[in-house]
Design a protein around this motif. Structure first.
Motif, PDB file in Angstrom:
ATOM      1  N   ALA A  49      29.318   3.871  40.339  1.00 43.56           N
ATOM      2  CA  ALA A  49      30.785   3.961  40.355  1.00 43.56           C
ATOM      3  C   ALA A  49      31.263   4.469  41.706  1.00 43.56           C
ATOM      4  O   ALA A  49      30.684   5.395  42.274  1.00 43.56           O
ATOM      5  CB  ALA A  49      31.257   4.895  39.240  1.00 43.56           C
ATOM      6  N   GLU A  51      35.141   4.697  43.996  1.00 48.56           N
ATOM      7  CA  GLU A  51      36.552   4.363  44.186  1.00 48.56           C
ATOM      8  C   GLU A  51      36.727   3.382  45.339  1.00 48.56           C
ATOM      9  O   GLU A  51      37.609   2.527  45.300  1.00 48.56           O
ATOM     10  CB  GLU A  51      37.370   5.635  44.431  1.00 48.56           C
ATOM     11  CG  GLU A  51      37.506   6.489  43.195  1.00 48.56           C
ATOM     12  CD  GLU A  51      38.332   7.739  43.432  1.00 48.56           C
ATOM     13  OE1 GLU A  51      39.045   7.822  44.459  1.00 48.56           O
ATOM     14  OE2 GLU A  51      38.274   8.630  42.576  1.00 48.56           O
ATOM     15  N   ASP A  54      36.020  -0.003  43.985  1.00 49.58           N
ATOM     16  CA  ASP A  54      37.195  -0.392  43.192  1.00 49.58           C
ATOM     17  C   ASP A  54      38.290  -0.947  44.097  1.00 49.58           C
ATOM     18  O   ASP A  54      38.891  -1.979  43.802  1.00 49.58           O
ATOM     19  CB  ASP A  54      37.759   0.800  42.409  1.00 49.58           C
ATOM     20  CG  ASP A  54      36.839   1.294  41.302  1.00 49.58           C
ATOM     21  OD1 ASP A  54      35.946   0.536  40.873  1.00 49.58           O
ATOM     22  OD2 ASP A  54      37.019   2.447  40.877  1.00 49.58           O
ATOM     23  N   GLY A  59      38.966  -4.184  41.122  1.00 55.42           N
ATOM     24  CA  GLY A  59      38.499  -4.145  39.740  1.00 55.42           C
ATOM     25  C   GLY A  59      38.152  -5.514  39.182  1.00 55.42           C
ATOM     26  O   GLY A  59      38.020  -5.686  37.978  1.00 55.42           O
ATOM     27  N   ASP A  79      32.963  -7.524  36.988  1.00 51.30           N
ATOM     28  CA  ASP A  79      33.966  -6.531  36.605  1.00 51.30           C
ATOM     29  C   ASP A  79      33.243  -5.212  36.332  1.00 51.30           C
ATOM     30  O   ASP A  79      32.092  -5.216  35.900  1.00 51.30           O
ATOM     31  CB  ASP A  79      34.690  -6.953  35.324  1.00 51.30           C
ATOM     32  CG  ASP A  79      35.462  -8.252  35.486  1.00 51.30           C
ATOM     33  OD1 ASP A  79      35.809  -8.596  36.620  1.00 51.30           O
ATOM     34  OD2 ASP A  79      35.697  -8.919  34.468  1.00 51.30           O
ATOM     35  N   PRO A  80      33.899  -4.074  36.554  1.00 49.40           N
ATOM     36  CA  PRO A  80      33.235  -2.791  36.293  1.00 49.40           C
ATOM     37  C   PRO A  80      33.006  -2.569  34.794  1.00 49.40           C
ATOM     38  O   PRO A  80      33.786  -3.026  33.967  1.00 49.40           O
ATOM     39  CB  PRO A  80      34.212  -1.764  36.859  1.00 49.40           C
ATOM     40  CG  PRO A  80      35.532  -2.451  36.893  1.00 49.40           C
ATOM     41  CD  PRO A  80      35.256  -3.908  37.077  1.00 49.40           C
ATOM     42  N   GLY A  84      32.448   2.563  35.157  1.00 49.12           N
ATOM     43  CA  GLY A  84      32.885   2.308  36.519  1.00 49.12           C
ATOM     44  C   GLY A  84      31.836   1.688  37.419  1.00 49.12           C
ATOM     45  O   GLY A  84      32.066   1.486  38.608  1.00 49.12           O
ATOM     46  N   TYR A  86      29.411  -1.368  38.783  1.00 52.18           N
ATOM     47  CA  TYR A  86      29.509  -2.825  38.920  1.00 52.18           C
ATOM     48  C   TYR A  86      28.121  -3.435  38.817  1.00 52.18           C
ATOM     49  O   TYR A  86      27.180  -2.938  39.418  1.00 52.18           O
ATOM     50  CB  TYR A  86      30.090  -3.196  40.290  1.00 52.18           C
ATOM     51  CG  TYR A  86      31.565  -2.954  40.400  1.00 52.18           C
ATOM     52  CD1 TYR A  86      32.467  -3.986  40.222  1.00 52.18           C
ATOM     53  CD2 TYR A  86      32.054  -1.687  40.684  1.00 52.18           C
ATOM     54  CE1 TYR A  86      33.834  -3.780  40.323  1.00 52.18           C
ATOM     55  CE2 TYR A  86      33.419  -1.456  40.793  1.00 52.18           C
ATOM     56  CZ  TYR A  86      34.299  -2.509  40.612  1.00 52.18           C
ATOM     57  OH  TYR A  86      35.648  -2.281  40.707  1.00 52.18           O
TER      58      TYR A  86
END
Length: 104
Positions: A49, A51, A54, A59, A79-80, A84, A86
């Motif tokens: 995960a 950010e 993302d 996303g 998609d995650p 979170g 991938y």
């Protein structure tokens, strides 16, 4: 052995996910196998995960390059998942060393 070398997975450790606009340092768990039906090597795994990932993907599914200390390859981030992370998949030469079992 280095901390990112093989154990149950083909590769576990640091990597860089990138496209033409940016590079993001991530942690990955990767593995792969030769598929005799299509005659190609299929590699896959999880990107921790992040950010920054993302923001890179919005996303959504995205085509990216993945670099490890052992190599680089193009793959697709899915998609995650609910945590979170991938999933990444690719076909052909993987971004990690593969034991071919052929003596040199």
């Amino acid at each position: 052995m280095q901390e990112h070398d093989h154990d149950e997975d083909d590769y576990r450790g640091p990597a860089t996910v990138f496209d033409e606009s940016r590079e993001i340092g991530v942690q990955v768990v990767l593995r792969g196998h030769f598929e005799p039906i299509d005659g190609r090597f299929h590699w896959y795994g999880r990107v921790a995960a992040s950010e920054a990932v993302d923001a890179l993907t919005g996303g959504r599914k995205a085509r990216v390059a993945l670099r490890t200390p052992d190599g680089e390859a193009v793959g697709t981030l899915s998609d995650p998942d609910p945590w979170g992370r991938y999933r990444i998949t690719g076909v052909g030469r993987p971004p990690f060393a593969v034991d071919t079992g052929v003596a040199g």
